[in-house]
Design a protein around this motif. Structure first.
Motif, short mmCIF file in Angstrom:
data_model
loop_
_atom_site.label_atom_id
_atom_site.label_comp_id
_atom_site.label_asym_id
_atom_site.label_seq_id
_atom_site.Cartn_x
_atom_site.Cartn_y
_atom_site.Cartn_z
N ALA A 146 0.82 -1.22 0.00
CA ALA A 146 0.00 0.00 0.00
C ALA A 146 0.85 1.27 0.00
O ALA A 146 0.37 2.35 0.34
CB ALA A 146 -0.97 0.01 1.18
N VAL A 192 -10.27 -0.17 -3.60
CA VAL A 192 -10.12 0.65 -2.41
C VAL A 192 -11.47 0.80 -1.72
O VAL A 192 -12.50 0.97 -2.39
CB VAL A 192 -9.58 2.06 -2.73
CG1 VAL A 192 -9.16 2.77 -1.46
CG2 VAL A 192 -8.42 2.01 -3.71
N PRO A 202 -8.48 5.74 3.31
CA PRO A 202 -8.67 4.35 2.88
C PRO A 202 -8.70 3.41 4.08
O PRO A 202 -7.87 3.51 4.98
CB PRO A 202 -7.43 4.08 2.01
CG PRO A 202 -6.40 5.05 2.51
CD PRO A 202 -7.15 6.26 2.96
N TYR A 205 -7.36 -1.92 1.07
CA TYR A 205 -6.74 -1.72 -0.24
C TYR A 205 -6.26 -3.08 -0.75
O TYR A 205 -5.55 -3.80 -0.04
CB TYR A 205 -5.56 -0.76 -0.09
CG TYR A 205 -4.84 -0.36 -1.35
CD1 TYR A 205 -5.54 0.14 -2.44
CD2 TYR A 205 -3.46 -0.46 -1.44
CE1 TYR A 205 -4.87 0.55 -3.59
CE2 TYR A 205 -2.77 -0.05 -2.58
CZ TYR A 205 -3.49 0.45 -3.66
OH TYR A 205 -2.83 0.83 -4.79
#
Length: 260
Positions: A146, A192, A202, A205
């Motif tokens: 990420a 997402v 977020p 992910y």
């Protein structure tokens, strides 16, 4: 009309309605834009919010899919505590089956320390977080799941070569209501889950390598966001313990799943 005939008529009518619904649904899907502006807007809202943060900390829990020597899929867990101070400070404490590491970047030097084996390696690093993440991945093979979400101005990076963008729906991640969006570009899909409300950070992910037959993915949950962490400049610089041994970085190893 006898009972048998009525049942036949009802059945054919039901089939006709089903066929009509399928046709309408198929037509609607065919007419839907490949890149849905609503999905793009959700992603843009998230990246704009992250761009506005000068410093923050977040906890991540990643599931990394790999192929076992037996040919079967196995999942490895990796947790991390990440602290960011823009433009050039980053620290991550990472623990899991694949590694037990401390990652330091103070704007000048990248350092990686393994407390279990009491070894460390250092290297001169570029001047920004974004360049250092690229440098760490491409030069010394450090995978940061990420990591692209840590980039400032991440929107054009995430949207590069996108051929599909879709709003999957709404759901809850860690008790937080989120918009679930899907994006695809050659070789890679990513999803997402973006929190609703004034802080669209977020919450989950997922990156999937579609160019690889096994389609491995990395799933990362993000929690405990802190927008005002107590940040000491010394926290980002590595001072080797007296009993630690300096070693060299190993050359990059392909993991099968990219950072993005």
């Amino acid at each position: 009309m006898n009972t048998w005939k009525r049942r036949n008529v009802a059945a054919w009518f039901a089939l006709g309605v089903l066929a009509l619904l399928v046709t309408v649904s198929t037509d609607a899907q065919a007419q839907a834009p490949a890149v849905d502006p609503a999905a793009v807007q959700i992603l843009k809202r998230m990246t704009d919010f992250l761009d506005g943060l000068q410093q923050f900390s977040v906890k991540t829990q990643s599931i990394i899919e790999e192929l076992h020597v037996s040919g079967h899929r196995v999942d490895y867990d990796l947790s991390a505590d990440v602290t960011v101070k823009r433009p050039n400070k980053l620290r991550a404490a990472r623990t899991g089956e694949l590694m037990n590491q401390r990652f330091f970047y103070d704007g000048k030097t990248l350092a990686l320390y393994n407390p279990s084996q009491k070894v460390y390696a250092t290297k001169t690093a570029p001047e920004t977080i974004e360049k250092t993440i690229d440098f760490a991945r491409e030069t010394v093979g450090i995978l940061l799941p990420a990591a692209d979400l840590l980039y400032r101005n991440a929107f054009p990076l995430l949207m590069q070569d996108v051929t599909l963008a879709a709003v999957v729906g709404k759901t809850f991640v860690g008790g937080v209501k989120c918009d679930h969006v899907l994006f695809s570009r050659p070789g890679v899909d990513f999803q997402v889950w973006v929190a609703e409300g004034e802080r669209p950070w977020p919450r989950k992910y997922v990156v999937t390598e579609t160019a690889i037959p096994s389609m491995p993915s990395i799933t990362t949950f993000l929690s405990d966001w802190n927008l005002a962490p107590a940040v000491d400049e010394a926290r980002f610089s590595f001072v080797p313990p007296k009993d630690a041994q300096a070693i060299s970085f190993l050359p990059p190893v392909t993991t099968g799943v990219s950072n993005r």
